[in-house]
Scaffold this motif. Structure first.
Motif, PDB file in Angstrom:
ATOM      1  N   GLU A 298       0.826  -1.215   0.000  1.00  0.00           N
ATOM      2  CA  GLU A 298       0.000   0.000   0.000  1.00  0.00           C
ATOM      3  C   GLU A 298       0.857   1.260   0.000  1.00  0.00           C
ATOM      4  OE1 GLU A 298      -3.147   2.578  -0.055  1.00  0.00           O
ATOM      5  OE2 GLU A 298      -3.135   0.421  -0.483  1.00  0.00           O
ATOM      6  N   ALA A 299       2.047   1.178   0.604  1.00  0.00           N
ATOM      7  CA  ALA A 299       2.941   2.344   0.690  1.00  0.00           C
ATOM      8  C   ALA A 299       3.789   2.538  -0.568  1.00  0.00           C
ATOM      9  CB  ALA A 299       3.854   2.208   1.907  1.00  0.00           C
ATOM     10  N   ALA A 300       3.742   1.594  -1.487  1.00  0.00           N
ATOM     11  CA  ALA A 300       4.598   1.640  -2.688  1.00  0.00           C
ATOM     12  C   ALA A 300       3.917   2.457  -3.778  1.00  0.00           C
ATOM     13  CB  ALA A 300       4.912   0.229  -3.166  1.00  0.00           C
ATOM     14  N   ARG A 301       3.985   3.771  -3.644  1.00  0.00           N
ATOM     15  CA  ARG A 301       3.278   4.683  -4.550  1.00  0.00           C
ATOM     16  C   ARG A 301       4.233   5.744  -5.085  1.00  0.00           C
ATOM     17  NH1 ARG A 301      -2.152   4.191  -4.505  1.00  0.00           N
ATOM     18  NH2 ARG A 301      -2.985   2.694  -2.999  1.00  0.00           N
ATOM     19  N   PRO A 302       4.017   6.198  -6.315  1.00  0.00           N
ATOM     20  CA  PRO A 302       4.884   7.233  -6.878  1.00  0.00           C
ATOM     21  C   PRO A 302       4.886   8.479  -5.998  1.00  0.00           C
ATOM     22  CG  PRO A 302       3.388   6.370  -8.554  1.00  0.00           C
ATOM     23  CD  PRO A 302       2.932   5.807  -7.243  1.00  0.00           C
ATOM     24  N   GLY A 303       6.075   9.049  -5.836  1.00  0.00           N
ATOM     25  CA  GLY A 303       6.226  10.247  -5.025  1.00  0.00           C
ATOM     26  C   GLY A 303       6.547   9.969  -3.576  1.00  0.00           C
ATOM     27  N   GLY A 304       6.310   8.732  -3.140  1.00  0.00           N
ATOM     28  CA  GLY A 304       6.692   8.352  -1.790  1.00  0.00           C
ATOM     29  C   GLY A 304       8.172   8.041  -1.708  1.00  0.00           C
ATOM     30  N   ARG A 305       8.569   7.528  -0.587  1.00  0.00           N
ATOM     31  CA  ARG A 305       9.966   7.164  -0.348  1.00  0.00           C
ATOM     32  C   ARG A 305      10.070   5.691   0.006  1.00  0.00           C
ATOM     33  NH1 ARG A 305      13.745  11.187  -1.817  1.00  0.00           N
ATOM     34  NH2 ARG A 305      12.693  13.205  -1.581  1.00  0.00           N
ATOM     35  N   LEU A 306      11.246   5.148  -0.285  1.00  0.00           N
ATOM     36  CA  LEU A 306      11.459   3.740   0.034  1.00  0.00           C
ATOM     37  C   LEU A 306      11.271   3.490   1.523  1.00  0.00           C
ATOM     38  CD1 LEU A 306      12.219   1.132  -1.469  1.00  0.00           C
ATOM     39  CD2 LEU A 306      14.588   1.542  -0.797  1.00  0.00           C
ATOM     40  N   GLY A 307      11.663   4.465   2.344  1.00  0.00           N
ATOM     41  CA  GLY A 307      11.477   4.331   3.786  1.00  0.00           C
ATOM     42  C   GLY A 307      10.019   4.195   4.185  1.00  0.00           C
TER      43      GLY A 307
END
Length: 264
Positions: free
Chosen positions: A141-150
């Motif tokens: 769910e956190a793997a989205r464009p503009g986010g961070r690997l962290g």
């Protein structure tokens, strides 16, 4: 270096991912009390040969292994969690079995793992498996464009620690595409808002794995099989995920099946 994949290339990885998912579903049906790990290994060999696919594991020889890997799937039982060598062992009632498979088709790779409980499940083992599945869902769910690997690592960590399980950071997720392991490394612990910026076209294998009571690991004499250092039970869930403009796309999603006792 991180190679961004085009939508057409992601679709080719999706074809591979669906094949990997199908095999893991078949193995979930086959894994039963009295079934030998070598029978599961040979089932996968036959399926790979029939499909004209390539095993990513056969002849794999990283720095930590002892000689080239000579199997096509990792099968890890109970306190073993990663890189388990299929061997002459008949599954017993209550065993935890982790099945980890990476395959290439027409030059594009997908990698997935699932943990099942053979026969009669113990509540503690069901909880451990569920924690890895929920951690994987949170990471996806956190793997989205503009986010961070962290963001991805922190989401996985939050679920694991919420369950009270310790986290090992020596082995984690990774990029993949044309080969099984590409940049970046994706640890199962991290800080939100930190690290590499996520972009559409990135393809990642996310793989939370946990031991019930330790974050330390030991290697078997075979140089491959990794176990919890204290002998506690383990579980591992993994999907190949493409980051797209519309959000994360799970390329190894298993189709709902009557025999599956756990979510895909």
């Amino acid at each position: 270096m991180i190679e961004l994949k085009s939508p057409a290339e992601i679709e080719r990885m999706h074809v591979t991912g669906q094949f990997v998912a199908q095999i893991l579903s078949e193995l979930g049906d086959l894994a039963d009390v009295g079934v030998n790990l070598l029978d599961l290994e040979h089932h996968v060999r036959d399926r790979i040969r029939q499909r004209g696919a390539q095993s990513c594991y056969w002849d794999y020889a990283p720095s930590f292994g002892r000689g080239p890997f000579r199997n096509v799937i990792c099968l890890s039982v109970n306190d073993a969690v990663l890189h388990g060598l299929p061997h002459d062992y008949a599954l017993r009632d209550g065993d935890i079995l982790t099945m980890d498979l990476a395959v290439g088709i027409d030059g594009w790779v997908a990698d997935s793992a699932r943990t099942v409980i053979v026969g009669t499940p113990a509540d503690d083992d069901l909880r451990l498996v569920r924690a890895t599945e929920e951690a994987l869902e949170a990471g996806i769910e956190a793997a989205r464009p503009g986010g961070r690997l962290g963001d991805v690592s922190a989401a996985i960590e939050a679920v694991a620690t919420g369950y009270g399980y310790p986290i090992n950071t020596e082995f984690g997720g990774h990029g993949l595409g044309r080969t099984m392991h590409e940049d970046p490394h994706v640890p199962n612990r991290g800080r939100a808002g930190r690290g590499l910026k996520l972009r559409a076209g990135m393809t990642l294998a996310l793989e939370p794995w946990l031991a019930a009571t330790t974050d330390r690991i030991v290697f078997d004499p075979d140089g491959w099989t990794i176990r919890s250092a204290d002998g506690s039970r383990t579980a591992h869930s993994e999907h190949t995920v493409a980051i797209t403009e519309d959000g994360p796309l799970v390329l190894t999603q298993r189709l709902p099946h009557h025999a599956d006792s756990t979510p895909a």
